[in-house]
Design a protein around this motif. Structure first.
Motif, PDB file in Angstrom:
ATOM      1  N   MET A   1      16.728  57.316 -87.269  1.00 47.66           N
ATOM      2  CA  MET A   1      16.149  57.585 -85.956  1.00 47.66           C
ATOM      3  C   MET A   1      15.391  56.386 -85.409  1.00 47.66           C
ATOM      4  SD  MET A   1      17.128  60.494 -84.978  1.00 47.66           S
ATOM      5  CE  MET A   1      16.036  60.710 -83.566  1.00 47.66           C
ATOM      6  N   GLY A   4      16.950  53.023 -82.120  1.00 47.88           N
ATOM      7  CA  GLY A   4      16.796  52.760 -80.701  1.00 47.88           C
ATOM      8  C   GLY A   4      15.619  51.865 -80.353  1.00 47.88           C
ATOM      9  N   ARG A   5      14.805  51.560 -81.358  1.00 48.70           N
ATOM     10  CA  ARG A   5      13.626  50.756 -81.078  1.00 48.70           C
ATOM     11  C   ARG A   5      13.995  49.308 -80.756  1.00 48.70           C
ATOM     12  NH1 ARG A   5       9.052  52.503 -83.925  1.00 48.70           N
ATOM     13  NH2 ARG A   5       8.939  54.769 -83.799  1.00 48.70           N
ATOM     14  N   ARG A   6      13.266  48.757 -79.823  1.00 47.88           N
ATOM     15  CA  ARG A   6      13.349  47.313 -79.624  1.00 47.88           C
ATOM     16  C   ARG A   6      12.262  46.679 -80.447  1.00 47.88           C
ATOM     17  NH1 ARG A   6      12.396  46.091 -74.209  1.00 47.88           N
ATOM     18  NH2 ARG A   6      13.616  47.685 -73.154  1.00 47.88           N
ATOM     19  N   VAL A 103      15.359  63.528 -96.097  1.00 48.34           N
ATOM     20  CA  VAL A 103      16.630  63.827 -95.447  1.00 48.34           C
ATOM     21  C   VAL A 103      17.253  62.500 -95.061  1.00 48.34           C
ATOM     22  CG1 VAL A 103      17.692  64.902 -93.462  1.00 48.34           C
ATOM     23  CG2 VAL A 103      15.778  66.012 -94.611  1.00 48.34           C
ATOM     24  N   ILE A 104      18.412  62.217 -95.591  1.00 50.69           N
ATOM     25  CA  ILE A 104      18.997  60.886 -95.432  1.00 50.69           C
ATOM     26  C   ILE A 104      20.503  60.990 -95.588  1.00 50.69           C
ATOM     27  CG2 ILE A 104      18.673  60.377 -97.891  1.00 50.69           C
ATOM     28  CD1 ILE A 104      17.995  57.517 -97.133  1.00 50.69           C
ATOM     29  N   PRO A 105      21.257  60.247 -94.772  1.00 47.30           N
ATOM     30  CA  PRO A 105      22.713  60.294 -94.947  1.00 47.30           C
ATOM     31  C   PRO A 105      23.126  59.717 -96.299  1.00 47.30           C
ATOM     32  CG  PRO A 105      22.102  59.235 -92.879  1.00 47.30           C
ATOM     33  CD  PRO A 105      20.852  59.358 -93.683  1.00 47.30           C
ATOM     34  N   VAL A 106      24.175  60.281 -96.874  1.00 44.32           N
ATOM     35  CA  VAL A 106      24.653  59.854 -98.187  1.00 44.32           C
ATOM     36  C   VAL A 106      26.060  59.306 -98.062  1.00 44.32           C
ATOM     37  CG1 VAL A 106      25.045  60.579-100.572  1.00 44.32           C
ATOM     38  CG2 VAL A 106      23.321  61.732 -99.198  1.00 44.32           C
ATOM     39  N   ARG A 107      26.335  58.217 -98.749  1.00 48.31           N
ATOM     40  CA  ARG A 107      27.685  57.652 -98.802  1.00 48.31           C
ATOM     41  C   ARG A 107      28.103  57.499-100.250  1.00 48.31           C
ATOM     42  NH1 ARG A 107      27.049  58.691 -94.338  1.00 48.31           N
ATOM     43  NH2 ARG A 107      27.005  57.394 -92.490  1.00 48.31           N
TER      44      ARG A 107
ATOM     45  N   GLU B 184      28.304  62.123 -96.130  1.00 49.97           N
ATOM     46  CA  GLU B 184      27.662  63.415 -96.266  1.00 49.97           C
ATOM     47  C   GLU B 184      26.289  63.295 -95.632  1.00 49.97           C
ATOM     48  OE1 GLU B 184      26.180  66.047-100.127  1.00 49.97           O
ATOM     49  OE2 GLU B 184      27.183  64.128-100.386  1.00 49.97           O
ATOM     50  N   PHE B 185      25.824  64.357 -94.991  1.00 50.43           N
ATOM     51  CA  PHE B 185      24.469  64.342 -94.470  1.00 50.43           C
ATOM     52  C   PHE B 185      23.612  65.193 -95.367  1.00 50.43           C
ATOM     53  CE2 PHE B 185      20.975  65.226 -91.568  1.00 50.43           C
ATOM     54  CZ  PHE B 185      20.730  63.949 -91.091  1.00 50.43           C
ATOM     55  N   TRP B 231      18.309  58.676 -76.939  1.00 45.31           N
ATOM     56  CA  TRP B 231      17.738  58.280 -78.216  1.00 45.31           C
ATOM     57  C   TRP B 231      17.750  59.457 -79.188  1.00 45.31           C
ATOM     58  CZ3 TRP B 231      12.579  59.042 -80.424  1.00 45.31           C
ATOM     59  CH2 TRP B 231      12.391  58.291 -81.586  1.00 45.31           C
ATOM     60  N   PHE B 232      17.442  60.644 -78.670  1.00 41.76           N
ATOM     61  CA  PHE B 232      17.430  61.823 -79.539  1.00 41.76           C
ATOM     62  C   PHE B 232      18.841  62.243 -79.951  1.00 41.76           C
ATOM     63  CE2 PHE B 232      13.050  62.477 -78.314  1.00 41.76           C
ATOM     64  CZ  PHE B 232      12.509  63.006 -79.465  1.00 41.76           C
ATOM     65  N   ARG B 234      21.286  60.237 -80.581  1.00 34.35           N
ATOM     66  CA  ARG B 234      22.036  59.160 -81.252  1.00 34.35           C
ATOM     67  C   ARG B 234      22.532  59.576 -82.642  1.00 34.35           C
ATOM     68  NH1 ARG B 234      19.189  54.139 -80.149  1.00 34.35           N
ATOM     69  NH2 ARG B 234      20.181  54.542 -78.143  1.00 34.35           N
ATOM     70  N   VAL B 237      19.745  65.143 -86.086  1.00 34.19           N
ATOM     71  CA  VAL B 237      18.340  65.433 -86.341  1.00 34.19           C
ATOM     72  C   VAL B 237      18.295  66.752 -87.092  1.00 34.19           C
ATOM     73  CG1 VAL B 237      16.046  65.623 -85.290  1.00 34.19           C
ATOM     74  CG2 VAL B 237      17.882  64.430 -84.083  1.00 34.19           C
ATOM     75  N   THR B 238      17.405  66.862 -88.058  1.00 30.76           N
ATOM     76  CA  THR B 238      17.313  68.133 -88.785  1.00 30.76           C
ATOM     77  C   THR B 238      16.246  69.015 -88.149  1.00 30.76           C
ATOM     78  OG1 THR B 238      15.627  67.382 -90.323  1.00 30.76           O
ATOM     79  CG2 THR B 238      17.918  66.952 -90.920  1.00 30.76           C
ATOM     80  N   PRO B 270       7.958  52.254 -76.885  1.00 26.95           N
ATOM     81  CA  PRO B 270       8.848  51.112 -76.668  1.00 26.95           C
ATOM     82  C   PRO B 270       9.952  51.406 -75.655  1.00 26.95           C
ATOM     83  CG  PRO B 270       9.235  52.122 -78.811  1.00 26.95           C
ATOM     84  CD  PRO B 270       8.028  52.784 -78.232  1.00 26.95           C
TER      85      PRO B 270
END
Lengths: 275, 275
Positions: A1, A4-6, A103-107, B184-185, B231-232, B234, B237-238, B270
């Motif tokens: 998340m 999107g930050r600059r 919570v994190i995507p897994v590969r 996988e998420f 941004w939301f 993208r 989101v859980t 930002p």
């Protein structure tokens, strides 16, 4: 998340576009750092960063175990924390058993390698974290990662040596763009014989077998010839092998003529029964 | 070319149908035998045969390095020659740099693993030869193999540690039938929020930002709202993250109300410029 930050000036520096950075987090044994460097070289990964190595740095054991991957160790940088080690990176992968608290995507390692190739091509700078032997990454270190890498392996014996964990990722990184054909017939100075050439040998063999009386049984002859032909057609034969087989036919025929008799039962080839 | 032969009683014995046999040929260091066993366990390979280990057998260093793969070492058998070690096998693969003197089909490690799965399912008994550290297999040993396995790796640094060579094959063996999804998420006790839930947060945020005067510039308002929404949207989101974000909106709004003023420029997020 956070995509999107600059962000500040460090983001604008041109990324190396070379290969992802391997970050060894609190590694315990110098030897493991060295074998990890060797594995990195095997798979075309050249940038190592080390977070708080237990026994300080440099460690002679690392160079001794690196088997020629000295340049990677020479260029390795030391960092106090994971956050410091990845501050200039755009994407951070962590190799870690599945943590329950985030919570994190897994590969899989393979999909992660494809991701890393894409990230590298944009070009952005990616890092991959490897935790210390035994303990793995702690929660704060995991929070620096945006993607988790899992190795599909035997769940009854998941304990991976540090260098072997690096090896699998490096192997997948290399393999992700490797053009080596999966299946190849090695020919060296020869080539695969065409059907005409194979039939040429078969024809000569039939002549000799007819002359020897081996195919005298007319009721069985067709089946025996068909079996012989099938055996020759089963796989690819090279021209080199055909030359050898022509020599064998010639030599055996001469022997028969020298001895002036039909072959004994003991000499009959294993294909003598077409039933 | 030997596939068509009918052979003796040993061939008819039921093959194990479990996993291919790893044959370590003239290994030098007990430690490497142990780490090879560990790698085998990681990848679900359980049968080890050892040809003429330099320092005899058993070697305590092997068990010390095996990290729990003791059963593989306990069951390992010792053989005087490669021919003896593979006498009951139907297919023999050799991991080896490309020899120039023989003609033999070549597979990548991945394709070899697929072949091994097929062979195992028939079921036939397969073996994979790993040569000694440094020297590799000699010509006579190579002649026992019907298929060569090549690892696509950095040609500038091909030198593989024995255990790492076993690790890559074991990893491919396991991966060849592994059902782990590549991407996988990870959700744990949460789930991916649906669009309505995300819009719910966005709506609340707009209300609060309107109340704060942050969106007062009507010319820019539409663009700013769109950027926030993008941004939301993208990534996934859980629901857990949404709850946290609702809390953040609540807390910041209270802070604003407590302070009774618009945010300073330094506090502006930002995304304040939609240009």
């Amino acid at each position: 998340m956070t995509g999107g930050r600059r962000e500040g000036g460090a983001e604008l520096a041109p990324p190396p576009g070379e290969s992802p950075i391997i970050v060894l987090v609190r590694p315990q044994l110098g030897e493991n750092i060295g074998t990890a460097a060797r594995a990195m070289a095997n798979g075309g990964l050249f940038h190592m960063r080390i977070v708080a190595p237990r026994d300080g740095w440099p460690q002679p054991y690392a160079w001794r175990a690196a088997s020629g991957a000295d340049k990677i160790l020479d260029a390795a940088t030391i960092h106090p924390t994971v956050a410091d080690a990845v501050a200039d990176c755009h994407r951070v992968f962590a190799t870690c058993p599945r943590p329950r608290h985030i919570v994190i995507p897994v590969r899989t390692a393979r999909a992660a390698a494809e991701d890393l190739r894409e990230i590298n091509a944009r070009p952005l700078r990616a890092a991959v974290l490897f935790g210390p032997e035994r303990a793995g990454l702690d929660n704060e270190e995991m929070a620096c990662a945006d993607t988790l890498v899992r190795y599909p392996l035997n769940p009854a014996h998941m304990s991976l040596n540090l260098a072997q964990a690096v090896m699998i990722l490096a192997y997948e990184w290399w393999t992700a763009t490797e053009p080596t054909p999966a299946r190849e017939f090695m020919t060296n100075e020869t080539r695969v014989a065409n059907k005409g050439e194979v039939d040429g040998l078969l024809g000569r063999l039939m002549v000799e077998l007819d002359a020897s009386g081996f195919l005298d049984n007319q009721a069985k002859r067709a089946g025996m010839v068909r079996n012989l032909a099938h055996w020759f057609q089963r796989g690819e034969v090279t021209t080199q092998e055909l030359r050898t087989l022509h020599g064998v036919v010639t030599e055996l025929s001469r022997g028969r003529m020298r001895r002036g008799r039909k072959p004994d039962l003991d000499e009959s080839p294993p294909w003598d029964d077409p039933a």
